[in-house]
Design a protein around this motif. Structure first.
Motif, PDB file in Angstrom:
ATOM      1  N   GLY A 211      47.158  48.563  42.112  1.00  0.00           N
ATOM      2  CA  GLY A 211      47.376  47.292  41.438  1.00  0.00           C
ATOM      3  C   GLY A 211      46.294  46.984  40.423  1.00  0.00           C
ATOM      4  N   ARG A 212      46.201  45.720  40.035  1.00  0.00           N
ATOM      5  CA  ARG A 212      45.229  45.326  39.016  1.00  0.00           C
ATOM      6  C   ARG A 212      43.802  45.388  39.542  1.00  0.00           C
ATOM      7  NH1 ARG A 212      49.646  42.707  38.579  1.00  0.00           N
ATOM      8  NH2 ARG A 212      50.769  42.726  36.617  1.00  0.00           N
ATOM      9  N   ASP A 213      42.912  45.811  38.677  1.00  0.00           N
ATOM     10  CA  ASP A 213      41.500  45.914  39.030  1.00  0.00           C
ATOM     11  C   ASP A 213      40.841  44.563  38.763  1.00  0.00           C
ATOM     12  OD1 ASP A 213      38.890  46.549  39.461  1.00  0.00           O
ATOM     13  OD2 ASP A 213      38.801  48.219  38.050  1.00  0.00           O
ATOM     14  N   MET A 214      40.908  43.655  39.724  1.00  0.00           N
ATOM     15  CA  MET A 214      40.412  42.301  39.513  1.00  0.00           C
ATOM     16  C   MET A 214      38.893  42.251  39.393  1.00  0.00           C
ATOM     17  SD  MET A 214      43.237  40.904  39.127  1.00  0.00           S
ATOM     18  CE  MET A 214      42.870  39.161  38.964  1.00  0.00           C
ATOM     19  N   ALA A 215      38.225  43.355  39.711  1.00  0.00           N
ATOM     20  CA  ALA A 215      36.780  43.419  39.459  1.00  0.00           C
ATOM     21  C   ALA A 215      36.509  43.537  37.957  1.00  0.00           C
ATOM     22  CB  ALA A 215      36.159  44.596  40.204  1.00  0.00           C
ATOM     23  N   ARG A 216      37.531  43.881  37.185  1.00  0.00           N
ATOM     24  CA  ARG A 216      37.404  44.000  35.728  1.00  0.00           C
ATOM     25  C   ARG A 216      38.376  43.048  35.033  1.00  0.00           C
ATOM     26  NH1 ARG A 216      34.639  47.745  33.597  1.00  0.00           N
ATOM     27  NH2 ARG A 216      36.021  48.040  31.812  1.00  0.00           N
ATOM     28  N   ILE A 217      38.476  41.860  35.586  1.00  0.00           N
ATOM     29  CA  ILE A 217      39.432  40.878  35.086  1.00  0.00           C
ATOM     30  C   ILE A 217      39.167  40.559  33.619  1.00  0.00           C
ATOM     31  CG2 ILE A 217      38.041  38.891  35.840  1.00  0.00           C
ATOM     32  CD1 ILE A 217      40.720  37.534  36.591  1.00  0.00           C
ATOM     33  N   GLY A 218      40.231  40.629  32.830  1.00  0.00           N
ATOM     34  CA  GLY A 218      40.153  40.293  31.421  1.00  0.00           C
ATOM     35  C   GLY A 218      39.711  41.412  30.504  1.00  0.00           C
ATOM     36  N   ALA A 219      39.454  42.609  31.063  1.00  0.00           N
ATOM     37  CA  ALA A 219      38.924  43.700  30.253  1.00  0.00           C
ATOM     38  C   ALA A 219      39.981  44.416  29.418  1.00  0.00           C
ATOM     39  CB  ALA A 219      38.206  44.722  31.144  1.00  0.00           C
ATOM     40  N   GLY A 220      41.207  43.924  29.443  1.00  0.00           N
ATOM     41  CA  GLY A 220      42.279  44.553  28.666  1.00  0.00           C
ATOM     42  C   GLY A 220      43.229  45.311  29.564  1.00  0.00           C
ATOM     43  N   GLY A 221      44.507  45.213  29.285  1.00  0.00           N
ATOM     44  CA  GLY A 221      45.496  45.830  30.153  1.00  0.00           C
ATOM     45  C   GLY A 221      46.223  46.995  29.526  1.00  0.00           C
TER      46      GLY A 221
END
Length: 275
Positions: A185-195
């Motif tokens: 799933g999403r890497d929430m430790a890198r939230i906002g770093a671009g998808g």
């Protein structure tokens, strides 16, 4: 078009609050309203569904969420509509798949989810039967239980309230956060770093880094430049940004809410490019 939805953020009734949310930060019509060839929305089919979203491994068809009792949600109870929004389950027990951002909507407050329901009850019903979505991947038996009130932070706490707007309501980080390398799933430790790239009407779009990194993020942008990108789809260098970012909807956000979203983005950890 924005004047048609000029509803204050601090509306007095639940339906007014719901109108503001649906037609601004939550941007339900960005998927649930079909689009004309020029990208405009037919006024007689608001929220009537039918938009096809091709994003392998699925072909999603946005359903009709008008109060039509046959092809929409008119026969659903308020509780069932709220459950569909926050837990991704239909009255028949089936699971709603992506791109419905259930993991973010799960934390919408009771007050706001019921405001959205109240507004959807006021939308003109449209008879429009949509095709079923096709998923070439397993869907979970459940997205989880959203029981319990998720009170929003006070509006005077700009960062916390901005996180609520950009998270549970606007689900900005669903697109702007990279996926984990292990497929979890999403890497929430890198939230906002671009998808990762997502399909848009003009082709695939790579959601950019929106952390305060000054090199590849928005750390060097002014507040006005950030707001212009959100509401007008114009980057700092004047470049036109592409949908599916819902610029026309975000243009209806109140100044207070835009300020809160900017304050939240400023608070994020500056991160380099998504891995």
């Amino acid at each position: 078009m924005a004047a048609l939805f000029a509803v204050p953020a601090q509306a007095k009734t639940p339906a007014e609050r719901g109108a503001y949310l649906v037609n601004s930060i939550v941007a339900c019509g960005n998927c649930h309203t079909p689009k004309n060839p020029d990208g405009s929305e037919p006024r007689d089919k608001l929220l009537a569904g039918g938009m096809v979203i091709e994003a392998p491994p699925f072909t999603a068809v946005a359903p009709n969420i008008t109060p039509d009792p046959k092809t929409g949600i008119g026969a659903w109870s308020d509780f069932r509509i709220a459950l569909a929004i926050r837990e991704g389950t239909r009255p028949d027990g089936s699971i709603i798949g992506p791109p419905m951002p259930t993991e973010f909507y799960a934390k919408i407050s009771d007050h706001d989810v019921m405001a959205i329901v109240a507004y959807l009850r006021t939308v003109p019903p449209v008879r429009n039967k949509t095709a079923k979505s096709i998923y070439r991947m397993p869907l979970p038996k459940s997205w989880g239980n959203a029981a319990g009130d998720h009170d929003p932070p006070p509006a005077n706490d700009k960062v916390a309230y901005g996180a609520y707007l950009a998270g549970p309501l606007g689900h900005c980080m669903e697109c702007h956060t990279p996926m984990r390398a292990d497929g979890g799933g999403r890497d929430m430790a890198r939230i906002g770093a671009g998808g990762p790239p997502i399909p848009g009407p003009l082709g695939d779009v790579a959601p950019p880094n929106i952390t305060p990194d000054k090199e590849i993020g928005i750390g060097a942008w002014t507040d006005g430049e950030i707001k212009r990108a959100i509401t007008q789809g114009v980057s700092r260098d004047g470049r036109k940004l592409a949908p599916p970012m819902a610029f026309a909807y975000y243009a209806r956000m109140s100044i207070r809410d835009l300020d809160a979203v900017v304050a939240y983005l400023r608070s994020l950890k500056p991160l380099a490019a998504a891995r």
